[in-house]
Design an enzyme around this catalytic site. Sequence first.
Site, PDB file in Angstrom:
ATOM      1  N   SER A   1     -13.858   0.939 -33.415  1.00  0.00           N
ATOM      2  CA  SER A   1     -12.511   0.770 -33.954  1.00  0.00           C
ATOM      3  C   SER A   1     -12.362  -0.619 -34.571  1.00  0.00           C
ATOM      4  CB  SER A   1     -11.482   0.957 -32.833  1.00  0.00           C
ATOM      5  OG  SER A   1     -10.174   0.789 -33.329  1.00  0.00           O
ATOM      6  N   GLY A   2     -11.863  -0.671 -35.807  1.00  0.00           N
ATOM      7  CA  GLY A   2     -11.678  -1.940 -36.494  1.00  0.00           C
ATOM      8  C   GLY A   2     -12.847  -2.354 -37.349  1.00  0.00           C
TER       9      GLY A   2
ATOM     10  N   THR B   1     -11.970   3.615 -42.062  1.00  0.00           N
ATOM     11  CA  THR B   1     -10.933   4.264 -42.864  1.00  0.00           C
ATOM     12  C   THR B   1     -10.939   3.738 -44.293  1.00  0.00           C
ATOM     13  OG1 THR B   1      -9.555   4.617 -40.909  1.00  0.00           O
ATOM     14  CG2 THR B   1      -8.459   4.683 -43.040  1.00  0.00           C
TER      15      THR B   1
ATOM     16  N   ASN C   1      -7.123  -3.245 -34.452  1.00  0.00           N
ATOM     17  CA  ASN C   1      -7.114  -2.772 -35.838  1.00  0.00           C
ATOM     18  C   ASN C   1      -5.674  -2.516 -36.259  1.00  0.00           C
ATOM     19  OD1 ASN C   1      -7.631  -1.628 -38.295  1.00  0.00           O
ATOM     20  ND2 ASN C   1      -8.874   0.057 -37.537  1.00  0.00           N
TER      21      ASN C   1
ATOM     22  N   SER D   1      -5.534   1.619 -37.415  1.00  0.00           N
ATOM     23  CA  SER D   1      -6.537   2.378 -36.661  1.00  0.00           C
ATOM     24  C   SER D   1      -6.258   3.873 -36.760  1.00  0.00           C
ATOM     25  CB  SER D   1      -6.518   1.937 -35.192  1.00  0.00           C
ATOM     26  OG  SER D   1      -7.427   2.700 -34.438  1.00  0.00           O
ATOM     27  N   SER D   2      -7.305   4.641 -37.079  1.00  0.00           N
ATOM     28  CA  SER D   2      -7.170   6.101 -37.111  1.00  0.00           C
ATOM     29  C   SER D   2      -7.083   6.599 -35.674  1.00  0.00           C
ATOM     30  CB  SER D   2      -8.371   6.736 -37.816  1.00  0.00           C
ATOM     31  OG  SER D   2      -8.428   6.347 -39.152  1.00  0.00           O
TER      32      SER D   2
ATOM     33  N   GLY E   1     -13.928   5.363 -33.865  1.00  0.00           N
ATOM     34  CA  GLY E   1     -15.142   4.706 -33.399  1.00  0.00           C
ATOM     35  C   GLY E   1     -15.169   4.563 -31.896  1.00  0.00           C
TER      36      GLY E   1
ATOM     37  N   GLU F   1     -14.778   3.201 -28.321  1.00  0.00           N
ATOM     38  CA  GLU F   1     -13.676   2.392 -27.807  1.00  0.00           C
ATOM     39  C   GLU F   1     -13.929   1.963 -26.373  1.00  0.00           C
ATOM     40  OE1 GLU F   1     -10.004   4.467 -28.351  1.00  0.00           O
ATOM     41  OE2 GLU F   1      -9.887   4.002 -30.490  1.00  0.00           O
TER      42      GLU F   1
END
Length: 999
Positions: free
Chosen positions: A104-105, A109, A156, A159-160, A387, A389
């Site tokens: 994540s981050g 995306t 993020n 973040s998705s 991603g 985590e």
Amino acid sequence: MAELEGLEFGKSDFVLLDEVTMEQFMENLKLRFEKGRIYTYIGEVVVSVNPYRQMDIYGKDTIDAYRGRELYENPPHLYAVSDAAYKAMKRRAKDTCIVISGESGAGKTEASKYIMQYIAAITNPSQRVEVESVKNVLLKSNCVLEAFGNAKTNRNDNSSRFGKYMDINFNFNGEPTGGHINNYLLEKSRVVQQHDGERNFHSFYQLLRGGSDEMLESLHLQNDPAAYIYTKEGAATATSSNDRSSHRAVMSALEVIGFSPEEINSIYQILASILLLGDVRFESDGESVQILGLEAVGHVSELTATEADSVCKSLLFRTVATGGGDVIEKGHSEQDACFGRDAFVKALYERLFGWIVSRINSVIEVKDYDPALHGKNTVIGVLDIYGFEIFDNNSFEQFCINYCNEKLQQLFIELILRQEQGEYQREGITWQHIDYFNNQIIVDLVEQPHKGIISILDEACLSVGKVTDTVCLESMGTKLAQHPHYTSRKLSPTDKTMDFQKHFRIRHYAGDVTYSIEGFLDKNKDLLFQDFKRLMYNSANQVLKEMWPDGQLSITEVTKRPLTAATLFKNSIVALVDKLGCKEPYYVRCIKPNEMKSPVLFDDARCQHQVAYLGLMENVMVRRAGFAYRQHYARVLQRYKMTCEYTWPNHLMGSDREAVEAIVTQHGFQDDVAYGHTKLFVRTPRSLFTLEQERAALIPILVLFLQKVWRGALARRRCRRMRAIYAIMGCYKRYKVKAHFREVERRFANVRNLADYGKSVEWPTPPVALFFDRWWARQIVKNIPPSDMLEVRAKVAALTALSGDRKDWGVSRAWERNYLANVRDCPQTSSGFARVTKELRNKDEYSQVLFSGFCRKVNRFNKSTDRGLLITDKCVYKLEPKKQYKVLKRLPLDAFTGLSVTAGVDQMVALHTSCQDDILLCLQRGELCTNQDRVGELVGALVDHFTRKVHFPVKVCRSALQLHMRGKPKSVTVETKPGQTGADFKKSRDGFVLLVPAN
């Protein structure tokens, strides 16, 4: 071709490292990040480092630089791998996919958006409307899905919170024809609770910050996220300007995609209902539970088009069917009411998001596609999924997300590492085995039937009686005690980083993650009460009703327990991996350089950990030892046989392998290839690119050859038809002539017996072939040289237009047309006129001069002056002869609607225009031949030009000539004046008088 990078930027491909060590890998990665080079290759895999800043490397010039280029021709970029996937899909008609992975981050995306933009930019060069519509919907869907599926987290800002896989369908011509979006595991728990410093989904803040006053008033909302329980946590971090502009962008995107105003209004009514439900409070008096303040319930009832009493009843009671078939209402406790409300809100948002995705799919999905008619439908898939985590408190959502990443890593190992090495062994290619970590053992820990964690969770959810999270943790500890990648505080009593009866730890490929068991069972079950489903299904709002089809079942019909959330997620991920496995994959591996979101900080330890768990070192080693391209001999031969004289058009060798060897030998690639049992292996892309270049150069030659053969066949067929036509025509003409003479013979057979010897007998009409006039005309015309045909056509046009009404119109002399360019006619100024005509030809792009000459022009104020007249096939020009033929006025030729002349010998002409501002002038006869009549020449040139397009009327006036100047009617007469040396005009009461010499 874009400029390649210098050595000061490090190695653009990790395969080129001097030594494959973690130290050299990290040193090269850090150097490129510090120099602003965020992309690096590992063969065809792109390693992307999040720059945490805007970079000017995604514009139109960059797109043009990468369009149609090979990977090694330009510096590493997302566009290069996007183009490679597109070319593989288009050239080989093979489905491809681009898998974007990272924690994540790390920038997944953004990477997916740039890939979509590139594919949209390089397709549909002909700008077909239907293809552009598909592209716009695909691009705009990103904006909508980000608003409703993304949120700000501590790691993020965008973040998705869901997984997205998009298939883009292409026709045989490589143009996008549609697509399909799959979404995975929306983090719906975020709707009711967020970690410190994080926000709810963007859509709530965009509505509250960006909605108009009228819109918020109709939704019973305030322009303040802090006023609502579900959004107050992130209100302090909300950026008003971004939310307002994002709201406008989302509203525009919804309209472009095709959502109706009613559907858009329903979406925001549901969001408003969620926010208002979050502020509903319950109070218990010990026996029953009441709702504090019914105003919010009334607003929810209005927004969801349901009855207020039904909303209250669903919040306070639960309908239960007894074993005997009776139906009773069971009141909630205060805690159960809050829990039920939160479950309803989460389900409401999840269903809204799923409906938006399905609504987008209904627009972009390919309908009525016939492969026989349209060719094969190929696909490029783009996977942008959450991603890996690791949070301070990891719950059920992180467990599912990390399981998904384990499956994707397994796919990467399967396709890039194990499958590649296995193929070399099968094909008999000499190969040095490379060790790598196979995470199949971790995947089995989670998903193995009867023994995996998901099976243990499902078993606990299905058990009768009170089964708590703690009991489930005990069961996991018993069944998984011997597993090397699982532990808990009970199994490791000395590990004080975990708590008893609360934590368990999984040793993932990306690192150890400690999970809190609290809430696992509740989130795994479908605990939404049926009362809420029936409430929404009975709504008068069709959008809401469509979202809740399971609400049509009565309480006695609902008997089958639905699948748990974990099982549904596992099934969807297994299907996703199967879908990706049948496509040719391209990878983008994203790395997060630091936790501070800084554009200059590079955390070595953080990045090294990501490099390790992404398996990038193993990927480099496999790539250095392996081959960039492999293909079956038959496919190689089919594509490149035209590049070798021994294989084109068909080879006579013993096998396809021998033919491929001939191709390789002719191009000198023997040292860069290996021959397997069934495939050719090419080590470097450069050799393949050389073949592609030569093939691309030969294709036009082959196409021209095929066109020549086909055109020859068509010409021969047309020739045979024409010969047949002329043969038929000849036979028919002979038949008509013979028939005519037979008729003549019949009519005059007995004329000797008649008193007048046949004088009264009528001759039959002869056929066209016997017309003497037509024959004589052809005899005359065929002797006219082609250079004189333009003058002949003009004279015929003048003869037809003047109809014998004008005595002298210059038919007996040669027509030169362009008199101003004639040195004899105007010797002093012909050179200046030549220069002007050359400039005008370059400017107006006319093809020929119709007429030019000197004239006397008069305006509406009776001012007459000598001017030059130039008429081309585009414009009419008024020139000043005394100033090197300066252009005084220019009118398009199409503006003229006709002309008028007199019946006498004067040279007066009136050019009529569509705006009723006619031009009156008198042509001058020339200095050498003062008796030349040029009116007929001007009439013939204009009529001949216009008759190919429209009718151009010519009027011959026997008395006064009529015209309009600035819309006012004028008349012109002619007077003979003794002693007059040249033609001139004078003003009369109702127009003008042209004075001409007496002779």
